[in-house]
Design a protein around this motif. Sequence first.
Motif, PDB file in Angstrom:
ATOM      1  N   HIS A  40     -18.695 -36.870 -43.178  1.00 36.64           N
ATOM      2  CA  HIS A  40     -18.693 -35.427 -43.431  1.00 36.64           C
ATOM      3  C   HIS A  40     -18.576 -34.613 -42.139  1.00 36.64           C
ATOM      4  O   HIS A  40     -19.445 -33.795 -41.818  1.00 36.64           O
ATOM      5  CB  HIS A  40     -19.961 -35.002 -44.179  1.00 36.64           C
ATOM      6  CG  HIS A  40     -20.050 -35.526 -45.566  1.00 36.64           C
ATOM      7  ND1 HIS A  40     -19.124 -35.242 -46.540  1.00 36.64           N
ATOM      8  CD2 HIS A  40     -20.964 -36.347 -46.151  1.00 36.64           C
ATOM      9  CE1 HIS A  40     -19.461 -35.846 -47.662  1.00 36.64           C
ATOM     10  NE2 HIS A  40     -20.564 -36.532 -47.456  1.00 36.64           N
ATOM     11  N   GLU A  77     -16.950 -32.148 -41.630  1.00 34.41           N
ATOM     12  CA  GLU A  77     -16.920 -30.710 -41.949  1.00 34.41           C
ATOM     13  C   GLU A  77     -18.323 -30.131 -42.106  1.00 34.41           C
ATOM     14  O   GLU A  77     -18.479 -28.896 -42.147  1.00 34.41           O
ATOM     15  CB  GLU A  77     -16.115 -30.483 -43.236  1.00 34.41           C
ATOM     16  CG  GLU A  77     -16.807 -30.917 -44.527  1.00 34.41           C
ATOM     17  CD  GLU A  77     -16.729 -32.418 -44.787  1.00 34.41           C
ATOM     18  OE1 GLU A  77     -17.191 -32.862 -45.851  1.00 34.41           O
ATOM     19  OE2 GLU A  77     -16.187 -33.136 -43.911  1.00 34.41           O
ATOM     20  N   LEU A  78     -19.324 -30.981 -42.196  1.00 36.08           N
ATOM     21  CA  LEU A  78     -20.694 -30.501 -42.387  1.00 36.08           C
ATOM     22  C   LEU A  78     -21.523 -30.558 -41.104  1.00 36.08           C
ATOM     23  O   LEU A  78     -22.749 -30.543 -41.155  1.00 36.08           O
ATOM     24  CB  LEU A  78     -21.390 -31.325 -43.475  1.00 36.08           C
ATOM     25  CG  LEU A  78     -20.740 -31.301 -44.859  1.00 36.08           C
ATOM     26  CD1 LEU A  78     -21.548 -32.132 -45.842  1.00 36.08           C
ATOM     27  CD2 LEU A  78     -20.593 -29.873 -45.361  1.00 36.08           C
ATOM     28  N   THR A  79     -20.858 -30.630 -39.969  1.00 33.15           N
ATOM     29  CA  THR A  79     -21.585 -30.763 -38.702  1.00 33.15           C
ATOM     30  C   THR A  79     -21.745 -29.432 -37.965  1.00 33.15           C
ATOM     31  O   THR A  79     -22.104 -29.420 -36.794  1.00 33.15           O
ATOM     32  CB  THR A  79     -20.861 -31.762 -37.786  1.00 33.15           C
ATOM     33  OG1 THR A  79     -19.526 -31.300 -37.571  1.00 33.15           O
ATOM     34  CG2 THR A  79     -20.837 -33.147 -38.395  1.00 33.15           C
ATOM     35  N   LEU A  80     -21.486 -28.331 -38.646  1.00 31.82           N
ATOM     36  CA  LEU A  80     -21.530 -27.019 -37.979  1.00 31.82           C
ATOM     37  C   LEU A  80     -22.879 -26.771 -37.309  1.00 31.82           C
ATOM     38  O   LEU A  80     -22.954 -26.352 -36.156  1.00 31.82           O
ATOM     39  CB  LEU A  80     -21.221 -25.916 -38.998  1.00 31.82           C
ATOM     40  CG  LEU A  80     -21.286 -24.479 -38.457  1.00 31.82           C
ATOM     41  CD1 LEU A  80     -20.237 -24.282 -37.376  1.00 31.82           C
ATOM     42  CD2 LEU A  80     -21.101 -23.475 -39.596  1.00 31.82           C
TER      43      LEU A  80
END
Length: 496
Positions: free
Chosen positions: A276, A278-281
Amino acid sequence: MTTRVAARPWKGAHGRPSVRFPWLALVAAGYAAAQLALAAPHLGLGWDETVYLSQVDPRNPAAYFSAPRSRGISFLAAPVLAVTGSAPVLRTVLALLSAAALYAAYRVWRPLLGPGRTTLAALLFAGLWTTVLYGPQAMPNLWVALSAVAAVGWFLRAHEPGASRAVLLGLGGAVAAATLFRFSDGVWLAAPLLAACGMVPAWRRSAPALAIAGGLAAGGAQWIAEAYVRWGGIGARLHASSATEGGMGLHWAGGDAWRSLNGPLLCRPCAVPLTHPELTLWWLTLPALALTACVVALRTGRTAETVLSAGCAAALSVPYLVLIDYSAPRFFLPVYALLALPVATLAGRTVRAVRPVPARTAVAGVLAALLVVHLTMQYTVLQEMDADARATTDRYQAVAEDLRRLGLHAPCLVTGSHSQPIGYYAGCASADVSGNNRNITEAALLRRAATELTAALAKPPSGPPGYAHAWAAHRLRGTGYTAYLPPPAPAKPPVP
């Protein structure tokens, strides 16, 4: 670096203290509810948990307790296990205790940061998937994190004018708790606090330094005593700890930590891709936000709360970034807990700096929307990691049930692959002749197997251990394990 005078109570229009809504208590209650709804139900006991719990569980033999471990979490769970061995009951109690501890730890900061920033910091930490998943688990990292938050807060308050003896007791108690839960983390927490006592002129007072040193000694007394009793001294235990960890030294584990941000729960060896991305913000922006908060604090001259929190977080990250060659998301819980404080401070300063009021409201709305997005992403990862943890513990339970069907019952012995958690579920002792948890020789194991019901576990493609080649193989369908049982001992002839 300057210290800050404790915040005064808010005043209403007529000069009287205004009534505050208990936002921090609401966050703690929400944290408890999230654990009970999302993480605690039907979650069995993991490998490390069975080791910690077996030390104080009167229903099961104690598993091998390796050198790096500390017994604080065992002591915390002992009163529950004295009454019941029910995992759901234990999960519920730990969920409620961790929520209360979250409130208590961040409540220390309210006179320093004010109620709004303190509540936001607690929410940022409580909303992480790791914080929710490990709240109801018998693992030490969350408790180290909350102890560290309280310790740094009490340290700052101990240097306020007119600080009471209770503040010093809080400081010493928080350092002692962190050290009791994990000895090495307690040392890495105490080090920057003691350094600050010597480096900052305004903090060169003996009482806080003595409180820190006393807390470190009190929290580490059991670990040190056990080092002499079981290993022959502190140096020998540290050497054994290094061997268990795979050889502690200069190992850059930043890549391992990055790949395991969203799982797996233990990355050893860590050869998995980042899941994921995209979920490391949050993980990408957290260090940047903390550094920005420190820069802003240095420019405004109000550095104590921000820089000390970030400094202690950096110190607690050292062993998990540069001294070991594997990683786990839970290792960094103390870092996240402390960095939430400067990030919340930065958010508060940003909103207050905006003029006029409509623009300030808009900025606050944007930050609130980003917070909602962040919490939603954390929930997504939590669902996956909770499912993975349940699948693992369900497999342990299934293997234990199969072993009981094969005739294993207490007193019994389980050895081989994952012997510690499976042995705990089966009500058996566990032993290993190799690996990080080696605690018996082959000769000693065979002597026990001759008089005690024994099973050796293996997972394909590996075959049975060398000492079990002649033992009967029993494939435990649906689990991935094969159990090898020794032939029954010959019956003794009757005594004439």
